[in-house]
Design an enzyme around this catalytic site. Structure first.
Site, PDB file in Angstrom:
ATOM      1  N   PHE A 123      81.493  95.314  58.398  1.00 23.61           N
ATOM      2  CA  PHE A 123      82.965  96.036  58.132  1.00 23.61           C
ATOM      3  C   PHE A 123      83.119  96.631  60.099  1.00 23.61           C
ATOM      4  O   PHE A 123      82.677  96.159  60.750  1.00 23.61           O
ATOM      5  CB  PHE A 123      82.994  96.682  57.184  1.00 23.61           C
ATOM      6  CG  PHE A 123      83.609  95.784  55.906  1.00 23.61           C
ATOM      7  CD1 PHE A 123      84.019  94.949  55.885  1.00 23.61           C
ATOM      8  CD2 PHE A 123      82.094  96.018  54.978  1.00 23.61           C
ATOM      9  CE1 PHE A 123      84.780  94.510  54.335  1.00 23.61           C
ATOM     10  CE2 PHE A 123      82.403  95.278  53.721  1.00 23.61           C
ATOM     11  CZ  PHE A 123      83.159  94.073  53.598  1.00 23.61           C
ATOM     12  N   SER A 124      83.463  97.899  59.586  1.00 22.66           N
ATOM     13  CA  SER A 124      84.216  98.209  60.740  1.00 22.66           C
ATOM     14  C   SER A 124      82.844  98.965  61.260  1.00 22.66           C
ATOM     15  O   SER A 124      82.967  99.332  62.836  1.00 22.66           O
ATOM     16  CB  SER A 124      85.106  99.580  60.456  1.00 22.66           C
ATOM     17  OG  SER A 124      86.144  99.144  60.251  1.00 22.66           O
ATOM     18  N   CYS A 125      81.575  98.761  61.387  1.00 24.41           N
ATOM     19  CA  CYS A 125      80.328  98.405  61.957  1.00 24.41           C
ATOM     20  C   CYS A 125      80.445  98.158  63.183  1.00 24.41           C
ATOM     21  O   CYS A 125      80.196  98.009  64.598  1.00 24.41           O
ATOM     22  CB  CYS A 125      79.117  98.861  61.174  1.00 24.41           C
ATOM     23  SG  CYS A 125      78.941  99.977  59.454  1.00 24.41           S
ATOM     24  N   LYS A 178      83.518  97.646  65.347  1.00 26.66           N
ATOM     25  CA  LYS A 178      83.631  98.090  65.649  1.00 26.66           C
ATOM     26  C   LYS A 178      82.627  99.109  67.263  1.00 26.66           C
ATOM     27  O   LYS A 178      83.465  99.415  68.394  1.00 26.66           O
ATOM     28  CB  LYS A 178      85.151  99.273  65.779  1.00 26.66           C
ATOM     29  CG  LYS A 178      86.241  98.601  64.968  1.00 26.66           C
ATOM     30  CD  LYS A 178      86.687 100.005  64.513  1.00 26.66           C
ATOM     31  CE  LYS A 178      87.832  99.080  63.354  1.00 26.66           C
ATOM     32  NZ  LYS A 178      87.894  98.550  62.144  1.00 26.66           N
TER      33      LYS A 178
END
Length: 371
Positions: A56-58, A60
């Site tokens: 997921f947002s890792c 980013k």
């Protein structure tokens, strides 16, 4: 590392029906690589050394690393306007938005005025066209609010304009091939080795109770293109076609070992590779956005540097120098230059904001290093 391993085992015990993995590098060497639990309880498949999971947002944080490598090479200026590299972006009141505004969640483009369809979600060019037409939801630069999904296309398109390569290709060139890290985006992310993700405890068990909560959910769902928890039994980031679309805000797939190795290589030479230099880290990990966001939701809130999450009451990391990014439901990857650490924790059993699994592992690691 015995206390860290115990904390990890307790984290998996708190993931009934799921599993996960943790990996830690210190000064470029892997000192812990552990896994446990189920990768897919539907088929009673155990987690294995090669099991990868959606982070997921890792993703980013990994995107920010790629961005700052271009800054180091003199190919990208964070203070320049986005339109310098992407001329079509300057419409609808966006002419003065800087690349730095994108990285620090200050661009005002966290969601769209109209709902995104699932078909649009899978089409990079259609999403770029939508962002070009979208008017900022607040005056850019005046406030911040988390760009949960749009962040990936915004930064990703800048990278594509500067390098001529897709973000998928950059992940492969720099992380997979260049470093040998088990990290993928796009077609390579749809690996049969990945875990099936389930929601153990949802952060969205009730209907929105305010206009701000409504907008917060729009940043995640884009109006219905994604489920609010980002996954379902056959929905969201459990789908191959969503992963193949290469959505760089949330669609990365990695092993804990791969995630930790990338972060290790930002602060120490790891397998002969150093991804960022010390000067870049010092400059790009200064606090940029903190405190109450534009779409005001209850704190504590994260703190942001230039694309990186910093330690905070919301997400306590190893030290004041730590930088990285967490991901929906419990994922966490970060580096710490003080201790020379690269850290990765992944799980397929998603929890809500009360989740302490990764925090407890980091706390145990801190006690070991300080002891």
């Amino acid at each position: 590392m015995a206390p860290v391993l115990r904390a990890f085992e307790q984290a998996i015990d708190a993931s009934p029906g799921g599993g996960g993995a943790v990996a830690i590098y210190i000064d470029g060497d892997c000192v812990l690589d552990a896994w446990s639990g189920l990768a897919d309880r539907r088929h009673d498949r155990p987690w294995a050394a090669e099991t990868a999971s959606v982070v997921f947002s890792c993703t980013k944080g990994l995107l920010a690393i790629l961005t700052h490598r271009l800054v180091e090479r003199g190919l990208l200026d964070l203070d320049a306007t986005v339109a310098t590299y992407w001329p079509e972006f300057m419409t609808a009141g966006k002419a003065k938005i800087s690349v730095s505004d994108l990285l620090t969640h200050r661009a005002g483009l966290a969601a769209f005025d109209t709902s995104v369809t699932f078909e649009e979600l899978l089409d990079w060019e259609r999403m770029i066209t939508r962002l070009e037409a979208q008017k900022p939801l607040w005056t850019p630069g005046s406030a911040h609010s988390y760009h949960a999904i749009t962040y990936g296309w915004l930064i990703g398109e800048v990278l594509r304009r500067v390098t001529g390569e897709t973000v998928d290709a950059l992940f492969d060139d720099i992380f997979s091939q260049g470093l040998g890290a088990e990290v993928a985006l796009g077609a390579a992310a749809a690996t049969p080795n990945r875990a099936h993700v389930e929601v153990g405890r949802s952060s969205f068990a009730h209907e929105p109770r305010s206009e701000n909560e409504h907008w917060e959910r729009l940043t995640l769902t884009l109006g219905g293109a994604l489920p609010v928890d980002l996954v379902g039994e056959r929905a969201g980031f459990n789908r191959d076609d969503v992963l193949v679309a290469g959505i760089p805000s949330a669609g990365g797939v990695a092993t804990a070992r791969g995630l930790a190795k990338v972060w290790s290589a930002t602060v120490r030479t790891t397998d002969g590779v150093r991804l960022l230099d010390d000067a870049t880290i010092a400059e790009q990990t200064r606090p940029q956005s903190e405190g109450q966001p534009y779409f005001a939701v209850p704190g504590p809130w994260p703190r942001w540097a230039s694309g990186y999450m910093l330690t905070s009451d919301r997400r306590p990391l190893l030290s004041a120098q730590s930088f990285g990014h967490d991901g929906a439901g419990g994922q966490l990857g970060f580096a710490d230059p003080k201790y020379g650490v690269g850290f990765g924790f992944v799980t397929n059993w998603l929890s809500d904001s009360r989740d302490q699994r990764a925090n407890s592992i980091v706390h145990a690691l801190r006690s070991v290093l300080e002891g």
